[in-house]
Design an enzyme around this catalytic site. Structure first.
Site, PDB file in Angstrom:
ATOM      1  N   THR A 116      60.689 -54.150 -58.750  1.00 25.10           N
ATOM      2  CA  THR A 116      60.803 -53.162 -59.869  1.00 25.10           C
ATOM      3  C   THR A 116      59.381 -53.199 -60.456  1.00 25.10           C
ATOM      4  OG1 THR A 116      61.840 -54.524 -61.537  1.00 25.10           O
ATOM      5  CG2 THR A 116      63.237 -53.063 -60.172  1.00 25.10           C
ATOM      6  N   SER A 137      53.362 -69.572 -54.168  1.00 27.60           N
ATOM      7  CA  SER A 137      52.459 -69.591 -55.326  1.00 27.60           C
ATOM      8  C   SER A 137      51.266 -70.824 -55.298  1.00 27.60           C
ATOM      9  CB  SER A 137      53.289 -69.968 -56.620  1.00 27.60           C
ATOM     10  OG  SER A 137      52.289 -70.337 -57.490  1.00 27.60           O
ATOM     11  N   TYR A 139      59.041 -75.129 -60.988  1.00 27.61           N
ATOM     12  CA  TYR A 139      58.811 -74.082 -60.315  1.00 27.61           C
ATOM     13  C   TYR A 139      57.865 -74.246 -59.146  1.00 27.61           C
ATOM     14  CZ  TYR A 139      55.982 -69.760 -59.598  1.00 27.61           C
ATOM     15  OH  TYR A 139      55.116 -68.486 -58.957  1.00 27.61           O
TER      16      TYR A 139
HETATM   17  N1  NAP Z   1      52.028 -63.043 -61.026  1.00 31.04           N
HETATM   18  C1  NAP Z   1      51.467 -64.159 -60.564  1.00 31.04           C
HETATM   19  O1  NAP Z   1      50.197 -64.569 -61.181  1.00 31.04           O
HETATM   20  C2  NAP Z   1      51.954 -64.867 -59.339  1.00 31.04           C
HETATM   21  C3  NAP Z   1      51.009 -66.059 -59.190  1.00 31.04           C
HETATM   22  C4  NAP Z   1      51.634 -66.669 -57.911  1.00 31.04           C
HETATM   23  C5  NAP Z   1      52.821 -66.508 -57.233  1.00 31.04           C
HETATM   24  N2  NAP Z   1      53.646 -65.425 -57.585  1.00 31.04           N
HETATM   25  C6  NAP Z   1      54.822 -65.110 -56.929  1.00 31.04           C
HETATM   26  O2  NAP Z   1      54.755 -63.644 -56.753  1.00 31.04           O
HETATM   27  C7  NAP Z   1      56.223 -63.274 -56.907  1.00 31.04           C
HETATM   28  C8  NAP Z   1      55.990 -61.988 -57.499  1.00 31.04           C
HETATM   29  O3  NAP Z   1      55.706 -62.200 -58.695  1.00 31.04           O
HETATM   30  P1  NAP Z   1      55.399 -61.269 -59.886  1.00 31.04           P
HETATM   31  O4  NAP Z   1      54.520 -61.843 -61.000  1.00 31.04           O
HETATM   32  O5  NAP Z   1      54.859 -60.149 -59.185  1.00 31.04           O
HETATM   33  O6  NAP Z   1      56.676 -60.773 -60.495  1.00 31.04           O
HETATM   34  P2  NAP Z   1      57.269 -59.867 -62.027  1.00 31.04           P
HETATM   35  O7  NAP Z   1      56.218 -59.202 -62.399  1.00 31.04           O
HETATM   36  O8  NAP Z   1      57.850 -61.327 -62.799  1.00 31.04           O
HETATM   37  O9  NAP Z   1      58.373 -59.309 -61.449  1.00 31.04           O
HETATM   38  C9  NAP Z   1      59.792 -59.618 -61.423  1.00 31.04           C
HETATM   39  C10 NAP Z   1      60.487 -58.789 -60.655  1.00 31.04           C
HETATM   40  O10 NAP Z   1      61.456 -59.708 -60.076  1.00 31.04           O
HETATM   41  C11 NAP Z   1      62.909 -59.194 -60.401  1.00 31.04           C
HETATM   42  N3  NAP Z   1      63.921 -60.201 -60.720  1.00 31.04           N
HETATM   43  C12 NAP Z   1      64.004 -61.319 -61.783  1.00 31.04           C
HETATM   44  N4  NAP Z   1      64.967 -62.117 -61.693  1.00 31.04           N
HETATM   45  C13 NAP Z   1      65.497 -61.289 -60.751  1.00 31.04           C
HETATM   46  C14 NAP Z   1      67.111 -61.688 -59.911  1.00 31.04           C
HETATM   47  N5  NAP Z   1      67.484 -62.767 -60.629  1.00 31.04           N
HETATM   48  N6  NAP Z   1      67.451 -60.971 -58.861  1.00 31.04           N
HETATM   49  C15 NAP Z   1      66.729 -59.849 -58.510  1.00 31.04           C
HETATM   50  N7  NAP Z   1      65.417 -59.494 -59.287  1.00 31.04           N
HETATM   51  C16 NAP Z   1      65.108 -60.176 -60.093  1.00 31.04           C
HETATM   52  C17 NAP Z   1      62.549 -58.199 -61.593  1.00 31.04           C
HETATM   53  O11 NAP Z   1      63.441 -56.989 -61.691  1.00 31.04           O
HETATM   54  P3  NAP Z   1      64.181 -56.514 -62.810  1.00 31.04           P
HETATM   55  O12 NAP Z   1      63.479 -57.154 -64.181  1.00 31.04           O
HETATM   56  O13 NAP Z   1      64.154 -55.120 -62.772  1.00 31.04           O
HETATM   57  O14 NAP Z   1      65.922 -57.065 -62.460  1.00 31.04           O
HETATM   58  C18 NAP Z   1      61.258 -57.554 -61.192  1.00 31.04           C
HETATM   59  O15 NAP Z   1      61.384 -56.651 -60.332  1.00 31.04           O
HETATM   60  C19 NAP Z   1      57.044 -64.262 -57.225  1.00 31.04           C
HETATM   61  O16 NAP Z   1      57.657 -65.096 -56.162  1.00 31.04           O
HETATM   62  C20 NAP Z   1      56.045 -65.267 -58.033  1.00 31.04           C
HETATM   63  O17 NAP Z   1      56.489 -66.595 -58.165  1.00 31.04           O
HETATM   64  C21 NAP Z   1      53.334 -64.571 -58.867  1.00 31.04           C
END
Ligand code: NAP
Length: 264
Positions: free
Chosen positions: A16, A141, A154
């Site tokens: 989302t 990550s 994490y």
């Molecule tokens: N952002 C970074 O800097 C970064 C860096 C390295 C790796 N990553 C990895 O990339 C991936 C995406 O990260 P992001 O930062 O783009 O995510 P984000 O912006 O934090 O998005 C969170 C998403 O996860 C959903 N969510 C959270 N808990 C959930 C649950 N228990 N069940 C189902 N949905 C759930 C939320 O949906 P609702 O809130 O609508 O329920 C939302 O759609 C993750 O695996 C993260 O570890 C991110």
């Protein structure tokens, strides 16, 4: 380049917002049919409606399921058709001292970050193997390599994900199914924007200075020296979903701007 994704069905967990949402947008533009996942009806349908506006003619639907609740997910799964592409993107983290990270927090991160992908792969891999085509991606990550001391739990889940993904890729031998791991670096999601803004406000500094200091002190190996845009990560995910990536299997692909360092 045509990514040949037209007609493919995709499930992206945690989509989302952030990287998952940007990936959905790109795959819809490429003609795929995408299931968007979030925990709440409201946020998931809001994302679906927004994507319908952004991508005219988009075939996009909601998959409301909370990966903290595997029994509930199992029930919801019976409402889904089989998918050609599974993107295990959902990930949660805590940023705190090892001593104050509770067992419950360790378990939650293992449940959401690892067991979601295990549960979904069990459901979808057999059909992919039967139809002799499929893509499964695990989103890791840079923390799997860096293991920051405030994010040990994490980082442990992300490192474990590499083993899960590699082990599962062995099951695809002699098929046209691939299973890979993608490693994003620090990415400019809404969460990252808030982190920069809050820190800038509390330290009375310019947000650009906060970003510069973050890369200087926390990500010294970064060659990019800035947060990646979500689209920069999504484009690599889209390529790995494509039939064009057929020779990449059991691999780890970094989109971290060099931050994890080292040669592997
Ligand atoms: N952002 C970074 O800097 C970064 C860096 C390295 C790796 N990553 C990895 O990339 C991936 C995406 O990260 P992001 O930062 O783009 O995510 P984000 O912006 O934090 O998005 C969170 C998403 O996860 C959903 N969510 C959270 N808990 C959930 C649950 N228990 N069940 C189902 N949905 C759930 C939320 O949906 P609702 O809130 O609508 O329920 C939302 O759609 C993750 O695996 C993260 O570890 C991110």
């Amino acid at each position: 380049m045509d990514l040949q994704l037209s007609g493919k069905t995709v499930l992206i967990t945690g989509s989302t917002a952030g990287i998952g949402y940007a990936t959905a947008q790109l795959l819809l533009e490429e003609g795929a049919e995408v299931y968007i996942n979030g925990r709440q009806q409201a946020s998931t349908y809001k994302a679906v409606d927004q994507l319908k506006e952004e991508v005219p003619g988009a075939r996009v639907a909601a998959f409301v399921a909370d990966f903290m609740k595997p029994a509930e997910v199992e029930k919801q799964l019976s409402t889904l058709p089989s998918v050609d592409i599974l993107i295990n993107n959902v990930g949660i983290y805590t940023s705190k001292s090892f001593y104050t990270t509770s067992a419950e927090e360790w378990n939650s991160q293992f449940q959401v970050n690892i067991m979601s992908g295990v549960q979904l792969t069990k459901r979808f891999l057999p059909t992919m193997l039967q139809q002799n085509w499929g893509r499964i991606l695990f989103i890791s990550s840079e923390c799997a390599y860096l293991v920051p001391s405030d994010m040990i739990s994490y980082s442990a889940t992300k490192a474990a994900l590499h083993a899960v993904s590699k082990g599962l890729s062995h099951l695809t031998k002699r098929s046209r199914v691939t299973i890979n791991t993608l490693v994003p670096g620090s990415t400019l999601t809404e969460g990252a924007k808030k982190f920069i803004a809050d820190k800038a406000a509390s330290e009375k500094k310019d947000p650009a200075e906060i970003e510069r200091l973050f890369f200087q002190n926390e990500r010294p190996h970064s060659l990019l020296e800035r947060f990646a845009e979500v689209k920069e990560v999504a484009t690599t995910i889209a390529y790995l979903c494509s039939p064009l990536s057929s020779a990449t299997n059991g691999s780890v692909i970094k989109v971290d701007g060099g931050s994890s360092g080292g040669v592997l």
